[in-house]
Design a protein around this motif. Structure first.
Motif, PDB file in Angstrom:
ATOM      1  N   UNK A   1       0.822  -1.272  -0.137  1.00  0.00           N
ATOM      2  CA  UNK A   1      -0.166  -0.060  -0.098  1.00  0.00           C
ATOM      3  C   UNK A   1       0.886   1.238   0.069  1.00  0.00           C
ATOM      4  N   UNK A   2       1.891   1.287   0.715  1.00  0.00           N
ATOM      5  CA  UNK A   2       2.822   2.259   0.881  1.00  0.00           C
ATOM      6  C   UNK A   2       3.356   2.794  -0.702  1.00  0.00           C
ATOM      7  N   UNK A   3       3.965   1.810  -1.278  1.00  0.00           N
ATOM      8  CA  UNK A   3       4.542   1.653  -2.660  1.00  0.00           C
ATOM      9  C   UNK A   3       3.445   2.384  -3.513  1.00  0.00           C
ATOM     10  N   UNK A   4       2.281   1.880  -3.527  1.00  0.00           N
ATOM     11  CA  UNK A   4       1.037   2.209  -4.457  1.00  0.00           C
ATOM     12  C   UNK A   4       0.801   3.864  -4.148  1.00  0.00           C
ATOM     13  N   UNK A   5       0.928   4.194  -2.771  1.00  0.00           N
ATOM     14  CA  UNK A   5       0.470   5.484  -2.499  1.00  0.00           C
ATOM     15  C   UNK A   5       1.833   6.503  -3.198  1.00  0.00           C
ATOM     16  N   UNK A   6       2.821   5.856  -3.073  1.00  0.00           N
ATOM     17  CA  UNK A   6       4.363   6.577  -3.530  1.00  0.00           C
ATOM     18  C   UNK A   6       4.026   7.047  -4.737  1.00  0.00           C
ATOM     19  N   UNK A   7       3.370   6.204  -5.731  1.00  0.00           N
ATOM     20  CA  UNK A   7       3.081   6.611  -7.084  1.00  0.00           C
ATOM     21  C   UNK A   7       2.450   7.770  -7.104  1.00  0.00           C
ATOM     22  N   UNK A   8       1.433   8.044  -6.351  1.00  0.00           N
ATOM     23  CA  UNK A   8       0.493   9.063  -6.471  1.00  0.00           C
ATOM     24  C   UNK A   8       1.171  10.489  -5.879  1.00  0.00           C
ATOM     25  N   UNK A   9       1.770  10.077  -4.637  1.00  0.00           N
ATOM     26  CA  UNK A   9       2.322  11.251  -3.936  1.00  0.00           C
ATOM     27  C   UNK A   9       3.418  11.794  -4.831  1.00  0.00           C
ATOM     28  N   UNK A  10       4.376  11.028  -5.412  1.00  0.00           N
ATOM     29  CA  UNK A  10       5.224  11.611  -6.503  1.00  0.00           C
ATOM     30  C   UNK A  10       4.755  12.170  -7.572  1.00  0.00           C
ATOM     31  N   UNK A  11       3.854  11.614  -8.005  1.00  0.00           N
ATOM     32  CA  UNK A  11       3.071  12.055  -9.381  1.00  0.00           C
ATOM     33  C   UNK A  11       2.308  13.491  -9.122  1.00  0.00           C
ATOM     34  N   UNK A  12       1.824  13.579  -7.812  1.00  0.00           N
ATOM     35  CA  UNK A  12       1.060  14.848  -7.658  1.00  0.00           C
ATOM     36  C   UNK A  12       2.118  15.937  -7.204  1.00  0.00           C
ATOM     37  N   UNK A  13       3.200  15.619  -6.571  1.00  0.00           N
ATOM     38  CA  UNK A  13       4.288  16.636  -6.417  1.00  0.00           C
ATOM     39  C   UNK A  13       4.986  17.030  -7.687  1.00  0.00           C
ATOM     40  N   UNK A  14       5.127  16.208  -8.574  1.00  0.00           N
ATOM     41  CA  UNK A  14       6.054  16.409  -9.666  1.00  0.00           C
ATOM     42  C   UNK A  14       5.100  16.953 -10.848  1.00  0.00           C
ATOM     43  N   UNK A  15       3.876  17.131 -10.595  1.00  0.00           N
ATOM     44  CA  UNK A  15       2.940  17.621 -11.881  1.00  0.00           C
ATOM     45  C   UNK A  15       2.272  16.555 -12.528  1.00  0.00           C
ATOM     46  N   UNK A  16       2.417  15.519 -12.369  1.00  0.00           N
ATOM     47  CA  UNK A  16       1.869  14.222 -13.358  1.00  0.00           C
ATOM     48  C   UNK A  16       1.058  13.492 -12.224  1.00  0.00           C
ATOM     49  N   UNK A  17      -0.026  13.885 -12.097  1.00  0.00           N
ATOM     50  CA  UNK A  17      -1.065  13.264 -11.136  1.00  0.00           C
ATOM     51  C   UNK A  17      -1.772  12.123 -12.067  1.00  0.00           C
ATOM     52  N   UNK A  18      -1.921  12.337 -13.141  1.00  0.00           N
ATOM     53  CA  UNK A  18      -2.521  11.189 -14.123  1.00  0.00           C
ATOM     54  C   UNK A  18      -1.698   9.990 -14.136  1.00  0.00           C
ATOM     55  N   UNK A  19      -0.157  10.336 -14.281  1.00  0.00           N
ATOM     56  CA  UNK A  19       0.719   9.288 -14.444  1.00  0.00           C
ATOM     57  C   UNK A  19       0.874   8.538 -13.050  1.00  0.00           C
ATOM     58  N   UNK A  20       0.616   9.283 -11.914  1.00  0.00           N
ATOM     59  CA  UNK A  20       0.671   8.611 -10.725  1.00  0.00           C
ATOM     60  C   UNK A  20      -0.601   7.525 -10.449  1.00  0.00           C
ATOM     61  N   UNK A  21      -1.803   8.084 -11.190  1.00  0.00           N
ATOM     62  CA  UNK A  21      -2.990   7.247 -10.994  1.00  0.00           C
ATOM     63  C   UNK A  21      -2.751   6.078 -11.824  1.00  0.00           C
TER      64      UNK A  21
END
Length: 190
Positions: free
Chosen positions: A101-121
């Motif tokens: 769950x942490x790993x999955x959430x890290x995708x979203x967190x990094x994507x959001x912070x770096x301006x690519x939230x769709x890629x994180x999702x």
């Protein structure tokens, strides 16, 4: 000016010392923004040409600062580095990676912070699909070694309960030989 301000808030020069974090950055399509990586980063192949910045126990602060990163993506064990970088004007994002769950959430967190939230999702959805359980037909008892002294079978570091190694093993139908350990990564003797 709105677009300019938005782009100014998006991190353009990113570093990561942990291989899993660095690989996440590339999986999110942020590889062109990565300006330096840890000594153990090997994938994808293009990271081998990037400056190596040390690791958990030996981060090279001078080399990091010389690269002028605007974001360091780190894991909790690198908090001390985050504090040092903060004093030097480098912002940090700390993401947990102990559980699936942490790993999955890290995708979203990094994507959001770096301006690519769709890629994180998208990456999180692909992760969930790829990690869907495919249990074995039998229940093997398994010890998962995550580290040991080179050339020796003494002082083996194993994956305990609550680690993503343990979660993957259980999803497959296996039994962790150290599933009742008191720590995430106990050290065991022969």
């Amino acid at each position: 000016t709105g677009l300019h301000e938005f782009l100014d808030d998006i991190q353009q020069r990113i570093i990561a010392l942990t291989p899993s974090v660095e690989e996440t950055l590339f999986a999110l399509g942020l590889g062109t923004r990565v300006v330096g990586v840890g000594d153990y980063c090997r994938w994808p192949p293009e990271v081998r040409s990037l400056p190596q910045l040390g690791g958990l126990f030996n981060p090279n602060l001078e080399r990091i600062v010389a690269l002028k990163p605007d974001l360091a993506v780190l894991i909790p064990s690198e908090r001390d580095l985050a504090v040092k970088l903060g004093r030097l004007g480098v912002d940090s994002l700390i993401v947990r990676e102990e559980s699936l769950a942490d790993v999955e959430q890290s995708f979203r967190t990094i994507g959001e912070r770096c301006g690519v939230p769709e890629a994180g999702e998208r990456l999180a959805a692909q992760w969930r699909q790829d990690m869907a359980p495919h249990p074995l037909s039998w229940r093997p008892k398994v010890m998962i070694s995550v580290g040991r002294q080179s050339g020796r079978l003494a002082d083996v570091l194993v994956a305990g309960p609550g680690t993503f190694f343990d979660e993957i093993l259980v999803r497959m139908g296996g039994v962790n030989a150290f599933g009742d350990a008191k720590t995430l990564y106990p050290q065991v003797s022969l």
